[in-house]
Design a protein around this motif. Structure first.
Motif, PDB file in Angstrom:
ATOM      1  N   ALA A  89       1.695 -14.409   3.833  1.00 52.73           N
ATOM      2  CA  ALA A  89       2.886 -14.522   4.781  1.00 52.73           C
ATOM      3  C   ALA A  89       3.702 -15.691   4.168  1.00 52.73           C
ATOM      4  O   ALA A  89       4.890 -15.779   4.601  1.00 52.73           O
ATOM      5  N   SER A  94       7.693 -12.031   0.698  1.00 53.93           N
ATOM      6  CA  SER A  94       6.878 -11.227   1.490  1.00 53.93           C
ATOM      7  C   SER A  94       7.688 -10.740   2.958  1.00 53.93           C
ATOM      8  O   SER A  94       8.504 -11.642   3.294  1.00 53.93           O
ATOM      9  N   HIS A  96       6.902  -8.487   6.658  1.00 50.64           N
ATOM     10  CA  HIS A  96       5.823  -7.765   7.468  1.00 50.64           C
ATOM     11  C   HIS A  96       6.852  -6.774   8.446  1.00 50.64           C
ATOM     12  O   HIS A  96       7.807  -7.082   8.766  1.00 50.64           O
ATOM     13  N   CYS A  98       6.232  -5.455  12.108  1.00 50.83           N
ATOM     14  CA  CYS A  98       6.061  -5.735  13.518  1.00 50.83           C
ATOM     15  C   CYS A  98       6.051  -4.532  14.396  1.00 50.83           C
ATOM     16  O   CYS A  98       7.248  -3.921  14.504  1.00 50.83           O
ATOM     17  N   TYR A 142      -1.816 -10.427  13.566  1.00 56.35           N
ATOM     18  CA  TYR A 142      -1.598  -9.809  12.498  1.00 56.35           C
ATOM     19  C   TYR A 142      -2.625  -9.362  11.630  1.00 56.35           C
ATOM     20  O   TYR A 142      -3.944  -9.682  11.682  1.00 56.35           O
ATOM     21  N   ASN A 144      -3.544  -6.277   7.935  1.00 62.11           N
ATOM     22  CA  ASN A 144      -2.975  -5.739   6.674  1.00 62.11           C
ATOM     23  C   ASN A 144      -3.265  -4.344   6.663  1.00 62.11           C
ATOM     24  O   ASN A 144      -4.217  -3.774   7.312  1.00 62.11           O
ATOM     25  N   ASP A 145      -2.224  -3.595   6.102  1.00 53.94           N
ATOM     26  CA  ASP A 145      -2.622  -2.239   5.863  1.00 53.94           C
ATOM     27  C   ASP A 145      -3.943  -2.133   4.526  1.00 53.94           C
ATOM     28  O   ASP A 145      -4.073  -3.063   3.996  1.00 53.94           O
ATOM     29  N   THR A 149      -0.242  -4.714   2.777  1.00 58.40           N
ATOM     30  CA  THR A 149       0.971  -4.895   3.410  1.00 58.40           C
ATOM     31  C   THR A 149       0.833  -5.667   4.810  1.00 58.40           C
ATOM     32  O   THR A 149       0.135  -5.267   5.672  1.00 58.40           O
ATOM     33  N   ASN A 150       1.522  -6.928   5.223  1.00 59.45           N
ATOM     34  CA  ASN A 150       1.356  -7.547   6.300  1.00 59.45           C
ATOM     35  C   ASN A 150       1.865  -6.858   7.562  1.00 59.45           C
ATOM     36  O   ASN A 150       3.149  -6.335   7.438  1.00 59.45           O
ATOM     37  N   LEU A 151       1.013  -6.589   8.683  1.00 58.15           N
ATOM     38  CA  LEU A 151       1.549  -6.059   9.674  1.00 58.15           C
ATOM     39  C   LEU A 151       1.493  -6.804  11.018  1.00 58.15           C
ATOM     40  O   LEU A 151       0.610  -7.723  10.903  1.00 58.15           O
ATOM     41  N   GLU A 152       2.191  -6.771  12.066  1.00 53.34           N
ATOM     42  CA  GLU A 152       1.903  -7.454  13.245  1.00 53.34           C
ATOM     43  C   GLU A 152       1.939  -6.511  14.477  1.00 53.34           C
ATOM     44  O   GLU A 152       2.680  -5.526  14.392  1.00 53.34           O
TER      45      GLU A 152
END
Length: 162
Positions: A89, A94, A96, A98, A142, A144-145, A149-152
């Motif tokens: 992050a 980078s 994300h 959401c 938060y 990750n896949d 990949t950052n996801l929220e």
């Protein structure tokens, strides 16, 4: 890169593209996450498309999963193959994705029970930690896949987070 401060007026999103290492694994993950199957799926081989992305060529597999108001394009580059970014992050560049939820606590609980690993504890925006006050009470978490990949997930309060 010097860019003019003249407004261009881009105000609507169409999709987010996510490079993945294994399209089948990514489809399974995002389909389970969203509850929606791909609306498009296929292959592409195009030097011109590769050039448009600064690559010498593009041989890829792809799938698109639509959520309300946004497409998620999952792209497995088979040639040229890339390497994992490990996009923490705090690393410039980078990003994300959401997902807005109406009942954070219920979704968070379902995700934990389903085995999603969150990067840390869920967080609620508190007075003295964030401005503007419109964000107070907003809940986030938060994760990750499979490719990092950052996801929220977010339950916004007040006028925060469209």
């Amino acid at each position: 890169m010097a860019v003019s401060s003249t407004p261009i007026g881009l105000t609507r999103g169409a999709h987010v593209g996510i490079s993945v290492s294994d399209l089948d694994v990514a489809i399974d993950f995002y389909q389970a996450l969203t509850g929606r199957p791909p609306v498009a799926q296929g292959t592409m081989h195009s030097v011109r498309f590769g050039n448009s992305q600064g690559l010498p060529d593009a041989n890829l597999r792809y799938a698109t999963i639509n959520i309300d108001g946004l497409g998620i394009d999952l792209i497995e580059f088979q040639d040229p193959v890339g390497w994992r970014t490990n996009g923490a992050a705090n690393r410039p560049g980078s990003m994300h994705l959401c997902f807005k939820v109406d009942d954070f606590d219920a979704v968070y609980k379902r995700m934990k029970e389903a085995g999603y690993d969150f990067l840390g504890e869920d967080y609620t925006f508190l007075a003295g930690e964030v401005t503007p006050d419109a964000a107070l009470g907003t809940k986030v978490a938060y994760f990750n896949d499979p490719d990092g990949t950052n996801l929220e997930i977010i339950e916004p309060k007040g006028g925060f987070a469209n």
